[in-house]
Design a protein around this motif. Structure first.
Motif, PDB file in Angstrom:
ATOM      1  N   MET A   9      10.711  -5.337   8.750  1.00 53.72           N
ATOM      2  CA  MET A   9      10.807  -3.563   8.669  1.00 53.72           C
ATOM      3  C   MET A   9      10.764  -3.175   7.360  1.00 53.72           C
ATOM      4  O   MET A   9      12.153  -3.238   6.345  1.00 53.72           O
ATOM      5  N   LEU A  10       9.739  -1.734   7.341  1.00 49.78           N
ATOM      6  CA  LEU A  10      10.131  -1.242   6.162  1.00 49.78           C
ATOM      7  C   LEU A  10      10.621  -0.201   6.446  1.00 49.78           C
ATOM      8  O   LEU A  10       9.368   0.637   6.958  1.00 49.78           O
ATOM      9  N   TYR A  11      12.097   0.771   6.638  1.00 51.45           N
ATOM     10  CA  TYR A  11      12.321   2.050   7.012  1.00 51.45           C
ATOM     11  C   TYR A  11      11.777   3.287   6.013  1.00 51.45           C
ATOM     12  O   TYR A  11      12.636   3.063   4.369  1.00 51.45           O
ATOM     13  N   PHE A  12      11.191   3.897   6.387  1.00 50.59           N
ATOM     14  CA  PHE A  12      11.225   4.669   4.964  1.00 50.59           C
ATOM     15  C   PHE A  12      11.073   6.624   5.829  1.00 50.59           C
ATOM     16  O   PHE A  12      11.031   6.707   6.959  1.00 50.59           O
ATOM     17  N   ARG A  13      10.924   7.390   5.280  1.00 53.15           N
ATOM     18  CA  ARG A  13      11.221   9.307   5.885  1.00 53.15           C
ATOM     19  C   ARG A  13       9.708   9.158   5.520  1.00 53.15           C
ATOM     20  O   ARG A  13       9.102   9.319   4.564  1.00 53.15           O
ATOM     21  N   ASP A  14       9.334  10.491   6.655  1.00 55.88           N
ATOM     22  CA  ASP A  14       8.142  11.645   6.544  1.00 55.88           C
ATOM     23  C   ASP A  14       8.516  12.589   6.252  1.00 55.88           C
ATOM     24  O   ASP A  14      10.331  12.605   5.968  1.00 55.88           O
ATOM     25  N   PRO A  15       7.928  13.263   5.504  1.00 58.02           N
ATOM     26  CA  PRO A  15       8.122  15.154   5.365  1.00 58.02           C
ATOM     27  C   PRO A  15       8.636  15.729   5.554  1.00 58.02           C
ATOM     28  O   PRO A  15       9.501  16.403   5.381  1.00 58.02           O
TER      29      PRO A  15
ATOM     30  N   ARG B  38       0.815  -1.200  -0.095  1.00 58.31           N
ATOM     31  CA  ARG B  38       0.127  -0.245   0.028  1.00 58.31           C
ATOM     32  C   ARG B  38       0.284   1.123   0.029  1.00 58.31           C
ATOM     33  O   ARG B  38       0.742   2.365  -0.628  1.00 58.31           O
ATOM     34  N   ILE B  39       2.178   1.495   0.689  1.00 57.46           N
ATOM     35  CA  ILE B  39       2.593   2.519   0.466  1.00 57.46           C
ATOM     36  C   ILE B  39       4.266   2.280  -0.409  1.00 57.46           C
ATOM     37  O   ILE B  39       4.500   3.526  -0.177  1.00 57.46           O
ATOM     38  N   ARG B  40       5.030   1.170  -0.541  1.00 54.70           N
ATOM     39  CA  ARG B  40       5.963   1.487  -1.267  1.00 54.70           C
ATOM     40  C   ARG B  40       6.276   2.499  -2.216  1.00 54.70           C
ATOM     41  O   ARG B  40       7.016   3.080  -2.424  1.00 54.70           O
ATOM     42  N   ASP B  41       4.847   2.680  -2.793  1.00 57.10           N
ATOM     43  CA  ASP B  41       5.151   3.802  -4.637  1.00 57.10           C
ATOM     44  C   ASP B  41       4.938   5.466  -3.475  1.00 57.10           C
ATOM     45  O   ASP B  41       4.840   5.842  -4.366  1.00 57.10           O
ATOM     46  N   LYS B  42       4.700   5.799  -1.888  1.00 56.28           N
ATOM     47  CA  LYS B  42       3.718   6.216  -2.217  1.00 56.28           C
ATOM     48  C   LYS B  42       5.397   7.141  -0.898  1.00 56.28           C
ATOM     49  O   LYS B  42       4.988   8.338  -0.206  1.00 56.28           O
ATOM     50  N   VAL B  43       6.163   6.217  -0.359  1.00 52.64           N
ATOM     51  CA  VAL B  43       7.803   6.874   0.425  1.00 52.64           C
ATOM     52  C   VAL B  43       8.838   6.583  -0.431  1.00 52.64           C
ATOM     53  O   VAL B  43       9.127   6.468  -1.671  1.00 52.64           O
ATOM     54  N   ASP B  44       9.665   7.372   0.387  1.00 50.73           N
ATOM     55  CA  ASP B  44      11.075   6.804  -0.038  1.00 50.73           C
ATOM     56  C   ASP B  44      11.674   5.709   1.660  1.00 50.73           C
ATOM     57  O   ASP B  44      12.119   6.002   2.355  1.00 50.73           O
ATOM     58  N   VAL B  45      11.778   5.163   0.098  1.00 48.40           N
ATOM     59  CA  VAL B  45      12.273   3.916   1.561  1.00 48.40           C
ATOM     60  C   VAL B  45      13.726   3.611   1.315  1.00 48.40           C
ATOM     61  O   VAL B  45      14.583   4.402   0.862  1.00 48.40           O
ATOM     62  N   LEU B  46      13.516   3.578   3.107  1.00 37.24           N
ATOM     63  CA  LEU B  46      15.454   4.152   3.003  1.00 37.24           C
ATOM     64  C   LEU B  46      16.481   2.509   3.359  1.00 37.24           C
ATOM     65  O   LEU B  46      17.717   2.113   3.115  1.00 37.24           O
ATOM     66  N   LYS B  47      15.286   1.179   3.612  1.00 33.16           N
ATOM     67  CA  LYS B  47      15.945   0.121   4.112  1.00 33.16           C
ATOM     68  C   LYS B  47      14.990  -0.931   4.304  1.00 33.16           C
ATOM     69  O   LYS B  47      13.492  -0.476   4.603  1.00 33.16           O
ATOM     70  N   GLU B  48      14.964  -2.116   4.503  1.00 32.98           N
ATOM     71  CA  GLU B  48      14.101  -3.039   4.369  1.00 32.98           C
ATOM     72  C   GLU B  48      15.431  -3.802   5.357  1.00 32.98           C
ATOM     73  O   GLU B  48      16.112  -4.345   4.662  1.00 32.98           O
ATOM     74  N   ALA B  49      14.690  -4.903   6.281  1.00 35.19           N
ATOM     75  CA  ALA B  49      15.561  -5.713   7.580  1.00 35.19           C
ATOM     76  C   ALA B  49      13.998  -6.543   7.827  1.00 35.19           C
ATOM     77  O   ALA B  49      13.042  -6.349   7.696  1.00 35.19           O
ATOM     78  N   THR B  50      15.052  -7.544   7.901  1.00 33.33           N
ATOM     79  CA  THR B  50      14.874  -8.796   9.263  1.00 33.33           C
ATOM     80  C   THR B  50      15.769  -8.998  10.187  1.00 33.33           C
ATOM     81  O   THR B  50      17.180  -9.474   9.845  1.00 33.33           O
TER      82      THR B  50
ATOM     83  N   MET C 253      10.898   6.246   9.853  1.00 41.13           N
ATOM     84  CA  MET C 253       9.976   5.533  10.078  1.00 41.13           C
ATOM     85  C   MET C 253      10.251   4.172   9.586  1.00 41.13           C
ATOM     86  O   MET C 253      10.776   4.102   8.964  1.00 41.13           O
ATOM     87  N   ALA C 254       9.110   3.119  10.456  1.00 41.02           N
ATOM     88  CA  ALA C 254       9.325   2.172   9.842  1.00 41.02           C
ATOM     89  C   ALA C 254       7.792   1.092  10.450  1.00 41.02           C
ATOM     90  O   ALA C 254       7.378   1.194  10.994  1.00 41.02           O
ATOM     91  N   LEU C 255       7.437   0.036   8.943  1.00 38.85           N
ATOM     92  CA  LEU C 255       6.197  -0.504   9.113  1.00 38.85           C
ATOM     93  C   LEU C 255       6.835  -2.296  10.146  1.00 38.85           C
ATOM     94  O   LEU C 255       8.321  -2.025   9.733  1.00 38.85           O
ATOM     95  N   SER C 256       6.772  -2.223  10.889  1.00 31.54           N
ATOM     96  CA  SER C 256       6.892  -3.518  11.649  1.00 31.54           C
ATOM     97  C   SER C 256       5.888  -4.787  11.722  1.00 31.54           C
ATOM     98  O   SER C 256       4.744  -4.471  12.410  1.00 31.54           O
ATOM     99  N   ALA C 257       6.316  -6.054  11.488  1.00 31.65           N
ATOM    100  CA  ALA C 257       5.549  -6.915  12.079  1.00 31.65           C
ATOM    101  C   ALA C 257       6.664  -8.026  12.639  1.00 31.65           C
ATOM    102  O   ALA C 257       7.793  -8.356  11.879  1.00 31.65           O
TER     103      ALA C 257
END
Length: 125
Positions: free
Chosen positions: A107-113, A89-101, A118-122
């Motif tokens: 986790m998917l790290y991205f930058r806000d304005p 849902r967000i990948r094409d809307k954010v600047d992805v900084l890093k993906e990690a496990t 920020m990171a999505l985490s599960a």
């Protein structure tokens, strides 16, 4: 509304831009301030409050001893039980900084304005 034991309140340059950004990522945002004498807006992850935002100049007015610039120590993690769906849902809307496990979490790290990381985490399934 469910609140967390610890909630960050981020100083932001532009409240509307920040609310629009997070709403565009699928989060629910509070367009009305929850405070009577200054602006504080809530951002929700499902039924739970994820964090709050406040204009940077309002933060300095409220507690003048706080830092003059935006800032925080660390990253901000947003629980994403449907990690793959949230990332799609967000990948094409954010600047992805890093993906990690690591540590049992994806986790998917991205930058806000405002420049916050920020990171999505599960948990790893």
């Amino acid at each position: 509304m469910q609140t967390a034991n610890f909630t960050a309140c981020l100083a932001v340059r532009d409240v509307t831009e920040t609310l629009d950004f997070h709403e565009g990522l699928g989060f629910t945002v509070g367009r009305e301030s929850v405070a009577e004498d200054h602006a504080i807006h809530l951002i929700f992850n499902g039924d739970s409050m994820a964090f709050m935002i406040q204009p940077a100049d309002s933060v300095r007015d409220f507690i003048p001893q706080t830092a003059a610039e935006l800032g925080a120590s660390g990253f901000f993690y947003l629980n994403a039980p449907d990690f793959d769906g949230a990332v799609a849902r967000i990948r094409d809307k954010v600047d992805v900084l890093k993906e990690a496990t690591e540590g049992g979490f994806r986790m998917l790290y991205f930058r806000d304005p405002n420049g916050y990381a920020m990171a999505l985490s599960a948990p790893v399934a």
